[in-house]
Scaffold this motif. Structure first.
Motif, PDB file in Angstrom:
ATOM      1  N   SER A 130      -1.380   5.729  -7.418  1.00  0.00           N
ATOM      2  CA  SER A 130      -0.871   7.073  -6.774  1.00  0.00           C
ATOM      3  C   SER A 130      -0.475   8.214  -8.112  1.00  0.00           C
ATOM      4  O   SER A 130      -0.450   8.067  -9.353  1.00  0.00           O
ATOM      5  CB  SER A 130       0.460   6.869  -6.136  1.00  0.00           C
ATOM      6  OG  SER A 130       1.489   6.329  -7.540  1.00  0.00           O
ATOM      7  N   PRO A 135       3.186  16.686  -3.602  1.00  0.00           N
ATOM      8  CA  PRO A 135       3.046  15.320  -3.196  1.00  0.00           C
ATOM      9  C   PRO A 135       4.314  14.610  -2.781  1.00  0.00           C
ATOM     10  O   PRO A 135       5.179  14.534  -3.633  1.00  0.00           O
ATOM     11  CB  PRO A 135       2.103  14.791  -4.122  1.00  0.00           C
ATOM     12  CG  PRO A 135       2.565  15.339  -5.509  1.00  0.00           C
ATOM     13  CD  PRO A 135       3.062  16.553  -4.898  1.00  0.00           C
ATOM     14  N   LYS A 155       1.983   1.053  -5.314  1.00  0.00           N
ATOM     15  CA  LYS A 155       2.083   2.661  -5.671  1.00  0.00           C
ATOM     16  C   LYS A 155       0.890   2.710  -6.766  1.00  0.00           C
ATOM     17  O   LYS A 155       0.638   3.809  -7.446  1.00  0.00           O
ATOM     18  CB  LYS A 155       3.163   3.072  -6.189  1.00  0.00           C
ATOM     19  CG  LYS A 155       3.663   2.554  -7.799  1.00  0.00           C
ATOM     20  CD  LYS A 155       4.789   2.673  -8.247  1.00  0.00           C
ATOM     21  CE  LYS A 155       5.091   4.224  -8.220  1.00  0.00           C
ATOM     22  NZ  LYS A 155       6.571   4.521  -9.135  1.00  0.00           N
ATOM     23  N   GLU A 168       0.897  -1.119  -0.007  1.00  0.00           N
ATOM     24  CA  GLU A 168       0.000   0.030   0.035  1.00  0.00           C
ATOM     25  C   GLU A 168       0.849   1.290   0.099  1.00  0.00           C
ATOM     26  O   GLU A 168       1.950   1.210   0.202  1.00  0.00           O
ATOM     27  CB  GLU A 168      -0.918   0.015   1.207  1.00  0.00           C
ATOM     28  CG  GLU A 168      -1.728  -1.354   1.460  1.00  0.00           C
ATOM     29  CD  GLU A 168      -2.255  -1.208   2.853  1.00  0.00           C
ATOM     30  OE1 GLU A 168      -3.427  -0.529   3.044  1.00  0.00           O
ATOM     31  OE2 GLU A 168      -1.686  -1.990   3.675  1.00  0.00           O
ATOM     32  N   HIS A 169       0.258   2.495  -0.030  1.00  0.00           N
ATOM     33  CA  HIS A 169       0.766   3.610  -0.025  1.00  0.00           C
ATOM     34  C   HIS A 169       0.124   4.917   0.638  1.00  0.00           C
ATOM     35  O   HIS A 169      -1.021   4.486   0.570  1.00  0.00           O
ATOM     36  CB  HIS A 169       1.374   4.082  -1.402  1.00  0.00           C
ATOM     37  CG  HIS A 169       0.226   4.600  -2.328  1.00  0.00           C
ATOM     38  ND1 HIS A 169      -0.357   3.779  -3.303  1.00  0.00           N
ATOM     39  CD2 HIS A 169      -0.426   5.866  -2.297  1.00  0.00           C
ATOM     40  CE1 HIS A 169      -1.393   4.430  -3.665  1.00  0.00           C
ATOM     41  NE2 HIS A 169      -1.323   5.859  -3.430  1.00  0.00           N
ATOM     42  N   ARG A 170       0.799   5.932   1.160  1.00  0.00           N
ATOM     43  CA  ARG A 170       0.232   6.975   1.614  1.00  0.00           C
ATOM     44  C   ARG A 170       0.775   8.010   0.812  1.00  0.00           C
ATOM     45  O   ARG A 170       1.989   8.213   0.496  1.00  0.00           O
ATOM     46  CB  ARG A 170       0.352   7.215   3.071  1.00  0.00           C
ATOM     47  CG  ARG A 170      -0.360   6.101   3.826  1.00  0.00           C
ATOM     48  CD  ARG A 170      -1.915   6.049   3.762  1.00  0.00           C
ATOM     49  NE  ARG A 170      -2.409   5.261   4.470  1.00  0.00           N
ATOM     50  CZ  ARG A 170      -2.650   3.910   4.339  1.00  0.00           C
ATOM     51  NH1 ARG A 170      -2.030   3.137   3.102  1.00  0.00           N
ATOM     52  NH2 ARG A 170      -3.365   3.190   5.337  1.00  0.00           N
ATOM     53  N   VAL A 171       0.070   9.168   0.421  1.00  0.00           N
ATOM     54  CA  VAL A 171       0.603  10.137  -0.213  1.00  0.00           C
ATOM     55  C   VAL A 171       0.251  11.498   0.636  1.00  0.00           C
ATOM     56  O   VAL A 171      -0.634  11.665   1.514  1.00  0.00           O
ATOM     57  CB  VAL A 171      -0.111  10.811  -1.492  1.00  0.00           C
ATOM     58  CG1 VAL A 171       0.254  12.123  -2.214  1.00  0.00           C
ATOM     59  CG2 VAL A 171      -0.217   9.319  -2.439  1.00  0.00           C
ATOM     60  N   ALA A 226       5.554   4.247   0.200  1.00  0.00           N
ATOM     61  CA  ALA A 226       4.875   2.971  -0.250  1.00  0.00           C
ATOM     62  C   ALA A 226       5.708   1.799   0.685  1.00  0.00           C
ATOM     63  O   ALA A 226       6.786   2.096   0.942  1.00  0.00           O
ATOM     64  CB  ALA A 226       4.643   2.583  -1.518  1.00  0.00           C
ATOM     65  N   LEU A 237       5.145  10.738  -1.877  1.00  0.00           N
ATOM     66  CA  LEU A 237       4.438   9.319  -1.784  1.00  0.00           C
ATOM     67  C   LEU A 237       5.402   8.211  -0.914  1.00  0.00           C
ATOM     68  O   LEU A 237       6.571   8.063  -1.314  1.00  0.00           O
ATOM     69  CB  LEU A 237       4.287   8.401  -3.180  1.00  0.00           C
ATOM     70  CG  LEU A 237       3.746   7.132  -3.324  1.00  0.00           C
ATOM     71  CD1 LEU A 237       2.845   7.061  -4.565  1.00  0.00           C
ATOM     72  CD2 LEU A 237       4.796   6.081  -3.314  1.00  0.00           C
ATOM     73  N   SER A 292       8.763   9.247  -4.730  1.00  0.00           N
ATOM     74  CA  SER A 292       8.435   8.110  -4.125  1.00  0.00           C
ATOM     75  C   SER A 292       9.544   7.489  -3.242  1.00  0.00           C
ATOM     76  O   SER A 292      10.536   7.307  -3.655  1.00  0.00           O
ATOM     77  CB  SER A 292       7.861   7.065  -5.215  1.00  0.00           C
ATOM     78  OG  SER A 292       8.836   6.879  -6.141  1.00  0.00           O
TER      79      SER A 292
END
Length: 399
Positions: A299, A270, A296, A260-263, A274, A272, A304
């Protein structure tokens, strides 16, 4: 309830390798000595038993989870002592080989005398005494709260808005086999004092079930970062019961990334972050294999960062467009004699900063260590503080 899953491969390899090492020690210390047969047999059995300390400690952690922590320290010292003694014996035998070669050269009387002394019981006693002192020193030094190591990572792809971003990386704590809650609380305090923007925990945090270690692990919930504290998992989380730990950490408000990832929006741009699962998932039914593409998926285009416990797939991750990967797993080799093997097993990524097809890779040597042999030689533990920077203009300061 989570089940601490035993690795049969670990026990098979550990028992056989350490039995061979025990036989080597027994042969080099006892062969040709003028001792009663019963004493030689007794000492050989004792050496072979000591050689199995690593396997016995793991078995105790699996089958007797509430074993007093002091006993783990005793077992850890015996493992350190045996490892040190084997190492010194190997070094002595290498010296003897060099001396044997030297005896073929002119003026070799001193060489022959030294070789003869190195094969005496007095030399054996010095070696064993040195092993005790060295093991105690290595273990004492290793079990302290680790140092802060600050690393600046200059990256062409870093947006200027992210210049100076500070990441604290904690990896390979191995709580349960080596360290207790007090040690972890001190690690957390030292990490918080650095005021990072993010704290990234890159796996192998536990050796045991939440029912046993849950109280000690609550300290992770007190980690502080400007934007977030994120976790990805390592192979030991699978051995300890992956999903109960994931649920425990999420209940503490920590972000666990499983493919999963978060931004995060930072200064208007942004970022990212992951995280992928660990290849150990292949041995457990119903658990997802690492999937850096899924991690990712969906996204936005952004700088990243990938959290992957094991570093060996860095080239694949670089090809997918990740800009920075942070990993652990290797312990930096932990013991200098293991460096070549650990490097080979991890495709050359043992410890420190690498560039992989345009992607930066930082491999932490670990904040904790593998507890069954609680010693480090040549690869100290660390709390990693990674500062991301834009390249400095030639002949001037960064603007």
């Amino acid at each position: 309830m989570a089940v601490y899953v035993r690795s049969r491969m670990f026990f098979s390899v550990s028992i056989l390798v350490m039995l061979a090492a025990g036989a080597y020690v027994s042969c080099r210390l006892l062969a040709g000595r003028q001792l009663p047969l019963w004493l030689i047999i007794a000492l050989t059995c004792f050496i072979l038993l000591i050689s199995q300390t690593i396997s016995l400690m793991r078995l105790l952690i699996i089958s007797a989870a509430k074993i007093p922590f002091a006993w783990l320290r005793v077992g850890g010292f015996m493992a350190c002592l045996f490892t040190t003694a084997v190492s010194l014996l190997v070094v002595r035998d290498l010296v003897l080989i060099l001396l044997w070669i030297g005896q073929r050269m002119p003026g070799a009387a001193a060489t022959a005398a030294l070789a003869a002394w190195l094969n005496t019981p007095r030399a054996d006693a010095c070696l064993l005494g040195g092993s005790v002192l060295a093991a105690a020193f290595f273990m004492w030094r290793t079990l302290r709260v680790p140092r802060i190591r600050e690393v600046e990572i200059s990256m062409d792809a870093l947006p200027h808005e992210l210049d100076g971003l500070r990441l604290a990386q904690l990896s390979d704590l191995h709580m349960g086999s080596t360290f207790n809650g007090q040690w972890l609380r001190e690690v957390v305090e030292r990490t918080n004092a650095m005021q990072p923007d993010f704290v990234l925990l890159t796996g192998d945090l536990v050796d045991g079930r939440p029912a046993v270690l849950g109280e000690d692990m609550k300290a992770l919930g007190t980690l502080k970062a400007r934007y977030g504290v994120l976790i990805t998992v390592g192979n030991h989380e699978y051995y300890s019961g992956l999903m109960p730990w994931v649920q425990t950490w999420r209940q503490q408000g920590l972000t666990v990334l499983l493919n999963e990832h978060r931004v995060f929006m930072i200064n208007g741009v942004p970022l990212l972050i992951a995280g992928v699962t660990d290849p150990s998932a292949a041995r457990f039914s119903g658990l997802s294999l690492p999937d850096p593409e899924q991690a990712k998926a969906g996204s936005p285009h952004a700088f990243s960062i990938l959290m992957a416990h094991q570093p060996k797939d860095a080239a694949r991750h670089a090809a997918l467009g990740y800009t920075l990967q942070v990993s652990g797993h290797t312990h930096g080799g932990q013991y200098v004699f293991m460096f070549p093997l650990v490097s080979w097993l991890n495709r050359g990524y043992r410890s420190g900063l690498y560039e992989v097809q345009g992607m930066k890779l930082y491999v932490s040597p670990g904040t904790g260590l593998w507890g069954y042999v609680p010693m480090r030689v040549g690869s100290p533990s660390e709390i990693s503080i990674l500062t991301l920077t834009c390249p400095r203009p030639a002949g001037g300061d960064r603007k």
